[in-house]
Design an enzyme around this catalytic site. Structure first.
Site, PDB file in Angstrom:
ATOM      1  N   ILE A  44     -16.873  14.605  -6.163  1.00 40.08           N
ATOM      2  CA  ILE A  44     -17.889  14.207  -7.136  1.00 40.08           C
ATOM      3  C   ILE A  44     -17.243  13.370  -8.249  1.00 40.08           C
ATOM      4  O   ILE A  44     -16.023  13.458  -8.484  1.00 40.08           O
ATOM      5  CB  ILE A  44     -18.616  15.423  -7.744  1.00 40.08           C
ATOM      6  CG1 ILE A  44     -17.637  16.332  -8.499  1.00 40.08           C
ATOM      7  CG2 ILE A  44     -19.370  16.209  -6.667  1.00 40.08           C
ATOM      8  CD1 ILE A  44     -18.325  17.368  -9.390  1.00 40.08           C
ATOM      9  N   LYS A  67       0.838  -1.201   0.000  1.00 41.45           N
ATOM     10  CA  LYS A  67       0.000   0.000   0.000  1.00 41.45           C
ATOM     11  C   LYS A  67       0.872   1.249   0.000  1.00 41.45           C
ATOM     12  O   LYS A  67       1.820   1.339   0.767  1.00 41.45           O
ATOM     13  CB  LYS A  67      -0.917  -0.006   1.233  1.00 41.45           C
ATOM     14  CG  LYS A  67      -1.933   1.139   1.243  1.00 41.45           C
ATOM     15  CD  LYS A  67      -2.961   0.983   2.347  1.00 41.45           C
ATOM     16  CE  LYS A  67      -2.528   1.560   3.679  1.00 41.45           C
ATOM     17  NZ  LYS A  67      -2.173   2.992   3.637  1.00 41.45           N
ATOM     18  N   THR A  68       0.518   2.171  -0.895  1.00 47.17           N
ATOM     19  CA  THR A  68       1.269   3.425  -1.004  1.00 47.17           C
ATOM     20  C   THR A  68       0.378   4.626  -0.698  1.00 47.17           C
ATOM     21  O   THR A  68      -0.846   4.558  -0.823  1.00 47.17           O
ATOM     22  CB  THR A  68       1.798   3.613  -2.440  1.00 47.17           C
ATOM     23  OG1 THR A  68       0.694   3.501  -3.355  1.00 47.17           O
ATOM     24  CG2 THR A  68       2.854   2.596  -2.787  1.00 47.17           C
ATOM     25  N   ASP A  84      -3.525   4.119  -1.705  1.00 46.35           N
ATOM     26  CA  ASP A  84      -4.502   4.478  -0.670  1.00 46.35           C
ATOM     27  C   ASP A  84      -4.899   5.960  -0.836  1.00 46.35           C
ATOM     28  O   ASP A  84      -4.616   6.796   0.010  1.00 46.35           O
ATOM     29  CB  ASP A  84      -3.855   4.215   0.699  1.00 46.35           C
ATOM     30  CG  ASP A  84      -4.791   4.425   1.876  1.00 46.35           C
ATOM     31  OD1 ASP A  84      -5.986   4.681   1.654  1.00 46.35           O
ATOM     32  OD2 ASP A  84      -4.290   4.320   3.020  1.00 46.35           O
ATOM     33  N   ARG A 116       3.332   1.196  10.558  1.00 49.73           N
ATOM     34  CA  ARG A 116       4.443   1.439  11.478  1.00 49.73           C
ATOM     35  C   ARG A 116       4.910   0.200  12.229  1.00 49.73           C
ATOM     36  O   ARG A 116       6.088   0.116  12.600  1.00 49.73           O
ATOM     37  CB  ARG A 116       4.060   2.580  12.441  1.00 49.73           C
ATOM     38  CG  ARG A 116       4.092   3.941  11.769  1.00 49.73           C
ATOM     39  CD  ARG A 116       3.376   5.021  12.572  1.00 49.73           C
ATOM     40  NE  ARG A 116       1.924   4.849  12.502  1.00 49.73           N
ATOM     41  CZ  ARG A 116       1.045   5.664  13.069  1.00 49.73           C
ATOM     42  NH1 ARG A 116       1.470   6.704  13.770  1.00 49.73           N
ATOM     43  NH2 ARG A 116      -0.252   5.448  12.945  1.00 49.73           N
ATOM     44  N   LYS A 147      -7.946   7.372  -1.143  1.00 46.88           N
ATOM     45  CA  LYS A 147      -9.174   7.822  -0.452  1.00 46.88           C
ATOM     46  C   LYS A 147      -9.847   8.971  -1.195  1.00 46.88           C
ATOM     47  O   LYS A 147     -10.053  10.059  -0.656  1.00 46.88           O
ATOM     48  CB  LYS A 147      -8.880   8.226   0.988  1.00 46.88           C
ATOM     49  CG  LYS A 147      -8.361   7.096   1.868  1.00 46.88           C
ATOM     50  CD  LYS A 147      -8.311   7.493   3.340  1.00 46.88           C
ATOM     51  CE  LYS A 147      -7.800   6.407   4.242  1.00 46.88           C
ATOM     52  NZ  LYS A 147      -6.355   6.131   4.138  1.00 46.88           N
TER      53      LYS A 147
HETATM   54  O1  S5P Z   1      -9.379   3.585   8.682  1.00 49.82           O
HETATM   55  C1  S5P Z   1      -8.251   3.589   8.205  1.00 49.82           C
HETATM   56  C2  S5P Z   1      -8.034   3.457   6.819  1.00 49.82           C
HETATM   57  C3  S5P Z   1      -6.732   3.391   6.340  1.00 49.82           C
HETATM   58  S1  S5P Z   1      -6.501   3.007   4.670  1.00 49.82           S
HETATM   59  N1  S5P Z   1      -7.163   3.671   9.022  1.00 49.82           N
HETATM   60  C4  S5P Z   1      -5.875   3.653   8.547  1.00 49.82           C
HETATM   61  O2  S5P Z   1      -4.954   3.719   9.357  1.00 49.82           O
HETATM   62  N2  S5P Z   1      -5.634   3.572   7.189  1.00 49.82           N
HETATM   63  C5  S5P Z   1      -4.260   3.620   6.623  1.00 49.82           C
HETATM   64  O3  S5P Z   1      -3.542   2.485   7.092  1.00 49.82           O
HETATM   65  C6  S5P Z   1      -3.450   4.849   7.033  1.00 49.82           C
HETATM   66  O4  S5P Z   1      -3.573   5.868   6.058  1.00 49.82           O
HETATM   67  C7  S5P Z   1      -2.011   4.321   7.106  1.00 49.82           C
HETATM   68  O5  S5P Z   1      -1.389   4.389   5.848  1.00 49.82           O
HETATM   69  C8  S5P Z   1      -2.190   2.841   7.458  1.00 49.82           C
HETATM   70  C9  S5P Z   1      -2.008   2.501   8.932  1.00 49.82           C
HETATM   71  O6  S5P Z   1      -0.701   2.772   9.338  1.00 49.82           O
HETATM   72  P1  S5P Z   1      -0.141   2.330  10.789  1.00 49.82           P
HETATM   73  O7  S5P Z   1       1.241   2.895  10.795  1.00 49.82           O
HETATM   74  O8  S5P Z   1      -1.022   2.926  11.836  1.00 49.82           O
HETATM   75  O9  S5P Z   1      -0.169   0.812  10.794  1.00 49.82           O
END
Ligand code: S5P
Length: 272
Positions: free
Chosen positions: A100, A59-60, A94, A243, A96
């Site tokens: 519209i 995922k980027t 990613d 992370r 999001k």
């Molecule tokens: O509800 C969400 C949806 C997404 S896509 N909560 C999230 O944390 N994410 C994404 O998942 C967020 O943008 C980040 O890239 C990743 C979670 O990262 P982490 O470091 O907390 O594991």
């Protein structure tokens, strides 16, 4: 708690993008998606080359990366594509989307990122209504050279998110059911959003962020669960880990821990 069908059996009547995804998950024995949220492009490519064999998806967030030029963006996405072929994983941008239909079409194909050209999967908020799905769908189905998939955000991992208000989740689900040729799944905390109101959960993939074995959350409302809970209890299909892996001292060894935990939880809940 009820068991679920295997990824392999769900691949049989799935659309092209899910067929490919379920197939490579079984082949590589992984339901781990790594979220490589570094800002240095060479650091991103370096870790992906190392964890690639352990993940089904990368995922980027293309817009957090420090690129020196538009050419640097092109060369990054070309390298990412080469790595996805080398290690057999899908690329999930990613993005999001949240506007519209007409505007998201431009954001999806245009600007400097040209997301539709290199990302197998992207995601959108359902907030704007079905036009965001048909808008992105038109670009996916008419302009992409390979199969593409869209995930709708049905739920979020962050504290106080509004997805539990009123009919938000039910209406998000309806948009997906009305456009199964475009929507291949959900960002959600589990598969309950679908199983509560129908028996078509196997038609979708469920991907869950907010997964971490060491921490409970962060300073800005992120909330973490374990792979066992997300895959075993909540019956999601894929864990998304950022992370937990990328900040670890040995990201490759830790990625293997998440892969093994996610896969073991899947095997326990699965009937052939
Ligand atoms: O509800 C969400 C949806 C997404 S896509 N909560 C999230 O944390 N994410 C994404 O998942 C967020 O943008 C980040 O890239 C990743 C979670 O990262 P982490 O470091 O907390 O594991």
């Amino acid at each position: 708690s009820a068991q679920t069908r295997s990824y392999a059996s769900r691949a049989e009547k799935a659309n092209p993008i899910l067929k490919k995804l379920f197939g490579l998950m079984e082949e590589k024995k992984t339901n781990l998606c790594v979220s490589v949220d570094y800002t240095d492009p060479s650091k991103i490519l370096d870790i992906i080359d190392k964890v690639g064999p352990k993940v089904c998806m990368v995922k980027t967030h293309i817009d957090i990366i420090s690129f020196s030029s538009v050419d640097a963006i092109r060369s990054f996405t070309a390298s990412l594509t080469a790595l996805s072929q080398k290690h057999n994983f899908l690329i999930f941008e990613d993005r999001k989307f949240a506007d519209i239909g007409s505007t998201v079409q431009h954001q999806y194909r245009g600007g400097v990122y040209n997301i539709v050209e290199w990302a197998h999967i992207t995601n959108a908020h359902s907030f704007p209504g079905p036009g965001i799905v048909t808008g992105l769908g038109e670009v996916m189905l008419k302009e992409a050279k390979e199969p593409r998939g869209l995930l709708l955000l049905a739920e979020m991992s962050s504290a106080g998110n509004l997805s539990t208000e009123g009919a938000y989740r039910a209406k998000t689900l309806q948009m997906a059911r009305d456009h199964k040729d475009i929507v291949c799944g959900f960002i959600a905390m589990g598969n309950q959003i679908v199983t509560e109101s129908g028996d078509d959960s196997d038609d979708f993939i469920f991907m869950t962020p907010g997964v971490n074995l060491a921490d409970k959350g962060d300073a800005h409302g992120q909330q973490y669960q374990s792979p066992e809970f997300v895959i075993g209890e909540k019956k999601s299909d894929i864990i998304i880990v950022g992370r937990g892996i990328i900040k670890a001292e040995d990201p490759v060894a830790v990625a293997e821990k998440y892969r093994a935990a996610g896969w073991e939880a899947y095997e326990k809940r699965t009937v052939a």
